[in-house]
Design a protein around this motif. Sequence first.
Motif, mmCIF file in Angstrom:
data_model
loop_
_atom_site.group_PDB
_atom_site.id
_atom_site.type_symbol
_atom_site.label_atom_id
_atom_site.label_comp_id
_atom_site.label_asym_id
_atom_site.label_seq_id
_atom_site.Cartn_x
_atom_site.Cartn_y
_atom_site.Cartn_z
ATOM 1 N N VAL A 197 0.837 -1.208 0.000
ATOM 2 C CA VAL A 197 0.000 0.000 0.000
ATOM 3 C C VAL A 197 0.867 1.251 0.000
ATOM 4 N N LEU A 198 1.924 1.232 0.812
ATOM 5 C CA LEU A 198 2.801 2.399 0.908
ATOM 6 C C LEU A 198 3.519 2.669 -0.408
ATOM 7 N N LEU A 199 3.979 1.618 -1.074
ATOM 8 C CA LEU A 199 4.649 1.792 -2.361
ATOM 9 C C LEU A 199 3.693 2.413 -3.376
ATOM 10 N N PHE A 200 2.450 1.966 -3.364
ATOM 11 C CA PHE A 200 1.433 2.524 -4.258
ATOM 12 C C PHE A 200 1.242 4.016 -3.978
ATOM 13 N N LEU A 201 1.189 4.403 -2.706
ATOM 14 C CA LEU A 201 1.024 5.815 -2.345
ATOM 15 C C LEU A 201 2.247 6.634 -2.735
ATOM 16 N N PHE A 202 3.440 6.048 -2.596
ATOM 17 C CA PHE A 202 4.658 6.748 -3.000
ATOM 18 C C PHE A 202 4.618 7.096 -4.487
ATOM 19 N N PHE A 203 4.145 6.153 -5.298
ATOM 20 C CA PHE A 203 4.057 6.399 -6.737
ATOM 21 C C PHE A 203 2.966 7.417 -7.053
ATOM 22 N N ILE A 204 1.823 7.298 -6.378
ATOM 23 C CA ILE A 204 0.701 8.215 -6.623
ATOM 24 C C ILE A 204 1.098 9.660 -6.321
ATOM 25 N N LYS A 205 1.809 9.865 -5.222
ATOM 26 C CA LYS A 205 2.214 11.206 -4.808
ATOM 27 C C LYS A 205 3.485 11.688 -5.491
ATOM 28 N N GLY A 206 4.081 10.847 -6.320
ATOM 29 C CA GLY A 206 5.303 11.237 -7.005
ATOM 30 C C GLY A 206 6.511 11.261 -6.108
ATOM 31 N N PHE A 207 6.391 10.636 -4.931
ATOM 32 C CA PHE A 207 7.508 10.623 -3.990
ATOM 33 C C PHE A 207 8.626 9.729 -4.509
ATOM 34 N N ILE A 208 8.252 8.676 -5.226
ATOM 35 C CA ILE A 208 9.195 7.837 -5.945
ATOM 36 C C ILE A 208 8.833 7.935 -7.424
ATOM 37 N N PRO A 209 9.774 8.330 -8.273
ATOM 38 C CA PRO A 209 9.466 8.490 -9.704
ATOM 39 C C PRO A 209 8.962 7.188 -10.321
ATOM 40 N N THR A 210 7.997 7.302 -11.202
ATOM 41 C CA THR A 210 7.460 6.116 -11.870
ATOM 42 C C THR A 210 8.503 5.443 -12.755
ATOM 43 N N LYS A 255 4.317 21.339 13.977
ATOM 44 C CA LYS A 255 4.385 22.644 14.644
ATOM 45 C C LYS A 255 5.377 23.559 13.929
ATOM 46 N N TYR A 256 6.542 23.033 13.628
ATOM 47 C CA TYR A 256 7.561 23.842 12.960
ATOM 48 C C TYR A 256 7.146 24.218 11.542
ATOM 49 N N SER A 257 6.393 23.339 10.883
ATOM 50 C CA SER A 257 5.943 23.662 9.529
ATOM 51 C C SER A 257 4.986 24.846 9.544
ATOM 52 N N ARG A 258 4.141 24.903 10.574
ATOM 53 C CA ARG A 258 3.209 26.032 10.693
ATOM 54 C C ARG A 258 3.942 27.314 11.063
ATOM 55 N N LEU A 259 4.884 27.215 12.004
ATOM 56 C CA LEU A 259 5.643 28.399 12.408
ATOM 57 C C LEU A 259 6.429 28.969 11.236
ATOM 58 N N GLU A 260 7.024 28.085 10.445
ATOM 59 C CA GLU A 260 7.809 28.524 9.295
ATOM 60 C C GLU A 260 6.931 29.193 8.254
ATOM 61 N N GLY A 287 4.341 21.740 3.868
ATOM 62 C CA GLY A 287 5.628 21.283 3.378
ATOM 63 C C GLY A 287 5.857 19.799 3.587
ATOM 64 N N GLN A 288 7.062 19.462 4.037
ATOM 65 C CA GLN A 288 7.443 18.071 4.212
ATOM 66 C C GLN A 288 6.616 17.383 5.287
ATOM 67 N N ALA A 289 6.235 18.132 6.316
ATOM 68 C CA ALA A 289 5.420 17.549 7.380
ATOM 69 C C ALA A 289 4.070 17.082 6.842
ATOM 70 N N LYS A 290 3.550 17.765 5.843
ATOM 71 C CA LYS A 290 2.256 17.399 5.282
ATOM 72 C C LYS A 290 2.327 16.068 4.543
ATOM 73 N N ILE A 291 3.348 15.883 3.720
ATOM 74 C CA ILE A 291 3.457 14.641 2.949
ATOM 75 C C ILE A 291 3.797 13.472 3.867
ATOM 76 N N ILE A 292 4.667 13.696 4.859
ATOM 77 C CA ILE A 292 4.984 12.632 5.818
ATOM 78 C C ILE A 292 3.746 12.282 6.626
ATOM 79 N N GLY A 293 2.986 13.298 7.009
ATOM 80 C CA GLY A 293 1.758 13.062 7.764
ATOM 81 C C GLY A 293 0.760 12.225 6.977
ATOM 82 N N PHE A 294 0.698 12.461 5.675
ATOM 83 C CA PHE A 294 -0.212 11.678 4.833
ATOM 84 C C PHE A 294 0.204 10.208 4.808
#
Length: 295
Positions: A104-117, A283-288, A242-249
Amino acid sequence: MILILSGEPIVCKCTRWALVIAILLAIVNNFRELTDPLAFNGYIVTGRAAGLYVDPNKSGAGLIMGLIFTIGLSPKKIRMLYFIIVSLGVFTTFSRGAILSLVVLLFLFFIKGFIPTSQLYGTLALLIAFLVLGNVGNYLVNQANELGISNHSIETRILAITNFADPEIREADDGSSRSDIASVAWRSFLKKPFLGHGIGYIREWGKILPHNMYLTFMIEHGFLGFFILPLLIFGVTQNNYGQAKIIGFFFGSFILFWSNFSNTVLEDRETLMMFVLLATMSKYSRLEKFSFRKL
């Protein structure tokens, strides 16, 4: 962990790099236990690898959570290689839930473009590793037999992993089918579907518990218990940037999926630490973001 990680932002970054070291160590430990079931004093009598986690399922989940928080530290061109390395460590645990979560995680990585197709060849490598899993299992069976360790769990798990579609293949380390336990848990929920049986009721069952966080909460708190974990995930991942959003997903998706296979999600220290790390990064993503707006 909240006190430790809520300092300067560099603390979170150093923690993520420390997770890389922890992941590599866990993989080495798993492979060592794979070839020598007595490497860690034979705590895992089933012959499944777990290393310092002791529990194979926790080992698989820990590696996946570490992967989620650290894969972004590597360049995109080697992320698939990193994913494969961690996947090999997860495969040694023979945890069906962890292996499914990886898919499932690999599928999400491809969907979000986190790992190039373009790195789809890595998926083929995973499939090859999956196909040879049975041969590895046979080796483990022989090793365990020579050492006098019962390895029925691995035999049945190999069948279960390689034959998901076969409803006749059922197993559990304690000799009880998970589907049977789930059936008992569901009937227990239906007895008190509105208010539940109360906090801690599930512990009265003894060692055989439903391997499902949702069922556990529903039995203790009624039908509203189903929403406890999703609301917690929502609280930790909302308004991230930012990065916190994609990691959170990725993290939220994994926890919600993994909770179908574990009833200790909110008890395991490694999982709670990841919740804290994500909350601090959020928290840091919001502050930034807001600081940038003011400038």
